[in-house]
Design an enzyme around this catalytic site. Structure first.
Site, PDB file in Angstrom:
ATOM      1  CG  ASP A  56      -7.720  -6.950  -2.636  1.00  9.87           C
ATOM      2  OD1 ASP A  56      -7.286  -7.276  -3.397  1.00  9.87           O
ATOM      3  OD2 ASP A  56      -7.014  -6.682  -1.361  1.00  9.87           O
ATOM      4  CD1 TRP A  61     -13.658 -16.461  -5.859  1.00  9.88           C
ATOM      5  CD2 TRP A  61     -12.907 -16.666  -7.887  1.00  9.88           C
ATOM      6  NE1 TRP A  61     -14.706 -17.270  -6.522  1.00  9.88           N
ATOM      7  CE2 TRP A  61     -14.088 -17.338  -7.755  1.00  9.88           C
ATOM      8  CE3 TRP A  61     -12.330 -16.679  -9.278  1.00  9.88           C
ATOM      9  CZ2 TRP A  61     -14.950 -17.821  -8.917  1.00  9.88           C
ATOM     10  CZ3 TRP A  61     -13.117 -17.095 -10.076  1.00  9.88           C
ATOM     11  CH2 TRP A  61     -14.460 -17.607 -10.239  1.00  9.88           C
ATOM     12  NE  ARG A  69      -3.102 -11.440 -10.361  1.00 11.24           N
ATOM     13  CZ  ARG A  69      -3.103 -11.109  -8.921  1.00 11.24           C
ATOM     14  NH1 ARG A  69      -2.999 -11.920  -8.062  1.00 11.24           N
ATOM     15  NH2 ARG A  69      -3.769  -9.990  -8.836  1.00 11.24           N
ATOM     16  CG  HIS A  73      -9.156  -9.347 -12.748  1.00 13.46           C
ATOM     17  ND1 HIS A  73      -8.959  -8.813 -11.409  1.00 13.46           N
ATOM     18  CD2 HIS A  73      -8.011  -9.437 -13.204  1.00 13.46           C
ATOM     19  CE1 HIS A  73      -7.796  -8.646 -10.913  1.00 13.46           C
ATOM     20  NE2 HIS A  73      -7.062  -9.060 -12.090  1.00 13.46           N
ATOM     21  CD  GLU A 103      -0.628   3.259  -5.647  1.00 12.61           C
ATOM     22  OE1 GLU A 103      -1.805   3.179  -5.814  1.00 12.61           O
ATOM     23  OE2 GLU A 103      -0.144   4.688  -5.510  1.00 12.61           O
ATOM     24  CG  ASN A 104      -4.399  -1.657  -8.974  1.00 13.39           C
ATOM     25  OD1 ASN A 104      -5.561  -1.524  -8.834  1.00 13.39           O
ATOM     26  ND2 ASN A 104      -3.601  -2.552  -8.172  1.00 13.39           N
ATOM     27  NE  ARG A 221      -8.127  -4.396   0.912  1.00 13.47           N
ATOM     28  CZ  ARG A 221      -6.930  -3.745   0.532  1.00 13.47           C
ATOM     29  NH1 ARG A 221      -6.733  -2.623   1.121  1.00 13.47           N
ATOM     30  NH2 ARG A 221      -6.342  -4.166  -0.330  1.00 13.47           N
ATOM     31  NE  ARG A 227      -2.497  -4.042   1.451  1.00 13.64           N
ATOM     32  CZ  ARG A 227      -2.117  -5.517   1.775  1.00 13.64           C
ATOM     33  NH1 ARG A 227      -1.863  -5.665   3.060  1.00 13.64           N
ATOM     34  NH2 ARG A 227      -2.170  -6.263   0.908  1.00 13.64           N
ATOM     35  CB  SER A 229      -4.785  -0.142  -0.681  1.00 10.07           C
ATOM     36  OG  SER A 229      -4.565  -1.456  -0.347  1.00 10.07           O
TER      37      SER A 229
HETATM   38  C1  IPE Z   1      -6.671  -1.987  -3.967  1.00  9.66           C
HETATM   39  O1  IPE Z   1      -6.154  -3.495  -4.016  1.00  9.66           O
HETATM   40  C2  IPE Z   1      -7.036  -1.484  -5.403  1.00  9.66           C
HETATM   41  C3  IPE Z   1      -8.165  -2.084  -5.733  1.00  9.66           C
HETATM   42  C4  IPE Z   1      -9.230  -2.854  -5.193  1.00  9.66           C
HETATM   43  C5  IPE Z   1      -8.422  -1.582  -7.205  1.00  9.66           C
HETATM   44  P1  IPE Z   1      -5.019  -4.012  -4.392  1.00  9.66           P
HETATM   45  O2  IPE Z   1      -4.875  -5.545  -4.278  1.00  9.66           O
HETATM   46  O3  IPE Z   1      -4.320  -3.397  -5.533  1.00  9.66           O
HETATM   47  O4  IPE Z   1      -3.975  -3.454  -2.979  1.00  9.66           O
HETATM   48  P2  IPE Z   1      -2.756  -4.001  -2.208  1.00  9.66           P
HETATM   49  O5  IPE Z   1      -1.645  -3.891  -2.947  1.00  9.66           O
HETATM   50  O6  IPE Z   1      -3.142  -5.406  -1.570  1.00  9.66           O
HETATM   51  O7  IPE Z   1      -2.667  -3.148  -0.878  1.00  9.66           O
HETATM   52  C1  IPE Z   2      -8.654  -6.885  -6.810  1.00  8.36           C
HETATM   53  O1  IPE Z   2      -8.160  -8.205  -6.726  1.00  8.36           O
HETATM   54  C2  IPE Z   2      -8.630  -6.268  -8.238  1.00  8.36           C
HETATM   55  C3  IPE Z   2      -7.903  -5.132  -8.646  1.00  8.36           C
HETATM   56  C4  IPE Z   2      -6.980  -4.899  -7.690  1.00  8.36           C
HETATM   57  C5  IPE Z   2      -8.184  -4.561  -9.778  1.00  8.36           C
HETATM   58  P1  IPE Z   2      -6.927  -8.338  -6.763  1.00  8.36           P
HETATM   59  O2  IPE Z   2      -6.234  -8.603  -8.165  1.00  8.36           O
HETATM   60  O3  IPE Z   2      -5.904  -7.268  -5.912  1.00  8.36           O
HETATM   61  O4  IPE Z   2      -6.620  -9.895  -6.210  1.00  8.36           O
HETATM   62  P2  IPE Z   2      -5.645 -10.517  -4.871  1.00  8.36           P
HETATM   63  O5  IPE Z   2      -5.442  -9.709  -4.207  1.00  8.36           O
HETATM   64  O6  IPE Z   2      -4.399 -10.507  -5.872  1.00  8.36           O
HETATM   65  O7  IPE Z   2      -6.104 -11.580  -4.534  1.00  8.36           O
HETATM   66 MG    MG Z   3      -5.396  -7.311  -4.123  1.00  7.51          MG
END
Ligand code: IPE
Ligand code: IPE
Ligand code: MG
Length: 275
Positions: A56, A61, A69, A73, A103-104, A221, A227, A229
């Protein structure tokens, strides 16, 4: 601190496990580095068998650097490579990476597209590395919801590496812990001659995406979020949890080594009393 050093030529391993580890890490860890100090604290006879990671913080970053964003990745893919290599060299047997949750899909289209594209590129570039290093790839999640072009590539690499046993890399894709449980229940209800009395926790586990895999010993994490998630809800009943503020693209070898050192200081009681 243990005075022996894995990079010294006169190092004498005290067990077969240590010998293997020594061979694997020779030249990989710099003498005098923080990584070396951490490696020397690890007991290689008590490694976590299964490490699971919620990767996460990619978005934050990127934002910190004034980038879109998706650049977070992209940078995160480098961490994946480094952590896969480190875990394999250490002798971890199963590494699960949470890469895309159910949920993504709520995220902007462009971001979702980039995430799948990066995964496809990763598979294309890394499948040779997996084969050369005896690494197996396994996907957990609702496969039918994964974009067809990526799914095909995944299935190809899964098939190619199915017999490899140095380490299993489990990718959680289109994954949700609750839907995994619901999918298991549906499958059980679809069984002919199913008897409720024959169902117990062990049997139920066989219907999960993770059938035949050990439960995670250590959950990591990144990015400081406290959490789960919707990750591995069933399997994490007794996992040790280690959280770091480091954002995933900044997560390096030293972080995973520190997580293992800290894990080995914990007392896992599983509901029992102190031994
Ligand atoms: C959890 O991260 C899912 C993955 C790392 C793939 P999220 O960024 O989606 O989780 P929440 O929304 O902060 O709980
Ligand atoms: C984790 O980073 C990657 C995925 C969930 C796929 P995030 O994209 O959730 O990064 P933040 O939490 O918004 O910083
Ligand atoms: Mg995240």
């Amino acid at each position: 601190m243990d005075e022996r050093s894995i990079v010294f030529d006169n190092y004498q391993p005290s067990s077969y496990n240590e010998f293997i580890m020594f061979e694997n890490l020779k030249g990989f860890i710099k003498p005098g580095s923080i990584e070396e100090r951490l490696v020397n604290q690890i007991d290689f006879n008590r490694l976590p068998r299964h490490v699971a990671i919620i990767m996460d913080g990619n978005g934050r970053w990127a934002r910190k650097k004034g980038l879109p964003r998706v650049e977070g990745h992209r940078a995160g893919a480098k961490s994946v490579k480094e952590i896969v290599e480190t875990c394999a060299r250490l002798g971890i047997k199963v590494l699960t990476l949470y890469a895309f949750s159910k949920e993504n899909w709520k995220r902007p289209k462009r971001e979702v597209y980039t995430l799948w594209k990066l995964l496809k590129d990763y598979l294309k570039n890394e499948s040779k590395v997996l084969v050369e290093n005896n690494l197996r790839l396994k996907v957990i999640g609702q496969k039918q919801g994964i974009p067809a072009i990526v799914r095909k590539e995944l299935e190809k690499v899964e098939k190619l590496t199915t017999d490899y046993e140095r380490m299993t890399i489990v990718l959680a894709l289109n994954y949700g812990g609750r839907s995994e449980i619901v999918d298991a229940v549906k499958e059980i209800l679809g069984e002919k001659n199913f008897h409720a009395e024959s169902l117990d926790e062990e049997k139920f586990s066989e219907y999960l995406y993770t059938a035949n895999l050990p439960d995670p010993d250590l959950l990591i994490r990144t990015s400081g979020e406290l959490r789960i998630s919707n990750f591995l809800l069933w399997q994490m009943a007794y996992s040790e949890i280690w959280i770091t503020k480091a954002l995933w693209p900044d997560f390096r070898r030293k972080h995973i080594l520190q997580a293992i050192v800290d894990y080995q200081k914990r007392e896992r009681r599983f509901g029992d009393v102190h031994s």
